[in-house]
Design an enzyme around this catalytic site. Structure first.
Site, mmCIF file in Angstrom:
data_model
loop_
_atom_site.group_PDB
_atom_site.id
_atom_site.type_symbol
_atom_site.label_atom_id
_atom_site.label_comp_id
_atom_site.label_asym_id
_atom_site.label_seq_id
_atom_site.Cartn_x
_atom_site.Cartn_y
_atom_site.Cartn_z
ATOM 1 C CE1 TYR A 77 -3.863 -2.313 0.367
ATOM 2 C CE2 TYR A 77 -2.610 -3.134 2.095
ATOM 3 C CZ TYR A 77 -3.878 -3.237 1.143
ATOM 4 O OH TYR A 77 -4.616 -4.425 0.929
ATOM 5 C CG HIS A 109 -9.999 -2.338 -5.552
ATOM 6 N ND1 HIS A 109 -10.461 -2.396 -4.273
ATOM 7 C CD2 HIS A 109 -10.698 -2.472 -6.301
ATOM 8 C CE1 HIS A 109 -11.674 -2.956 -4.542
ATOM 9 N NE2 HIS A 109 -11.924 -2.935 -5.905
#
Length: 147
Positions: free
Chosen positions: A23, A100
């Site tokens: 991330y 996403h």
């Protein structure tokens, strides 16, 4: 002025801390700051919201049907499990972009199934936190083409 809402689901409040190899190190506050700057430059009224609570997300989705021109959602883990979020999104008559940070099709098999995708105008995944600006830009173009 277009009104756009960005909803973030569970664990996205931990961006910058959680699984940095997937991330990145940018926090949700940094993402929100980047989105706010984009919105100002593009004359967008923007609401940013994050919750780990499914019902709070459902409530805002329902509210958005009368108050916003477009919705961008990163539902996190709820993408793969929440019939309630799917059903709330199904009622909307505004464009939806599914977002996403990672490529969900390049991860565990259970992440390959999205309950949101069939309702979305488009899907952005795998571009890291830059995907938020990509989603905003795409939404601006969708809304421009509708008018």
């Amino acid at each position: 002025m277009n009104k756009i809402i960005i909803l973030n689901g569970p664990n996205l409040n931990l961006l910058g801390e959680r699984e940095k190899e997937k991330y990145g190190s940018i926090s949700l506050k940094d993402v929100e700051k980047n989105c706010t700057n984009f919105a100002k430059k593009n004359k967008i009224e923007l609401l940013l919201f994050q919750s780990n609570i499914e019902g709070e997300l459902v409530n805002l989705i329902q509210k958005s049907r009368n108050e916003y021109d477009g919705l961008i959602i990163n539902a996190g883990g709820y993408t793969h499990t929440s019939v309630a979020i799917h059903d709330a999104l199904k009622v909307l008559k505004i464009p939806i972009i599914e977002l996403h940070i990672t490529n969900i099709y390049n991860r565990e098999e259970f992440r390959h199934k999205s309950l949101i995708s069939s309702l979305a105008s488009g899907i952005i995944c795998g571009f890291g936190t830059k995907g938020y600006i990509m989603a905003l830009d795409a939404m601006v173009n969708i809304l421009k083409n509708e008018n």
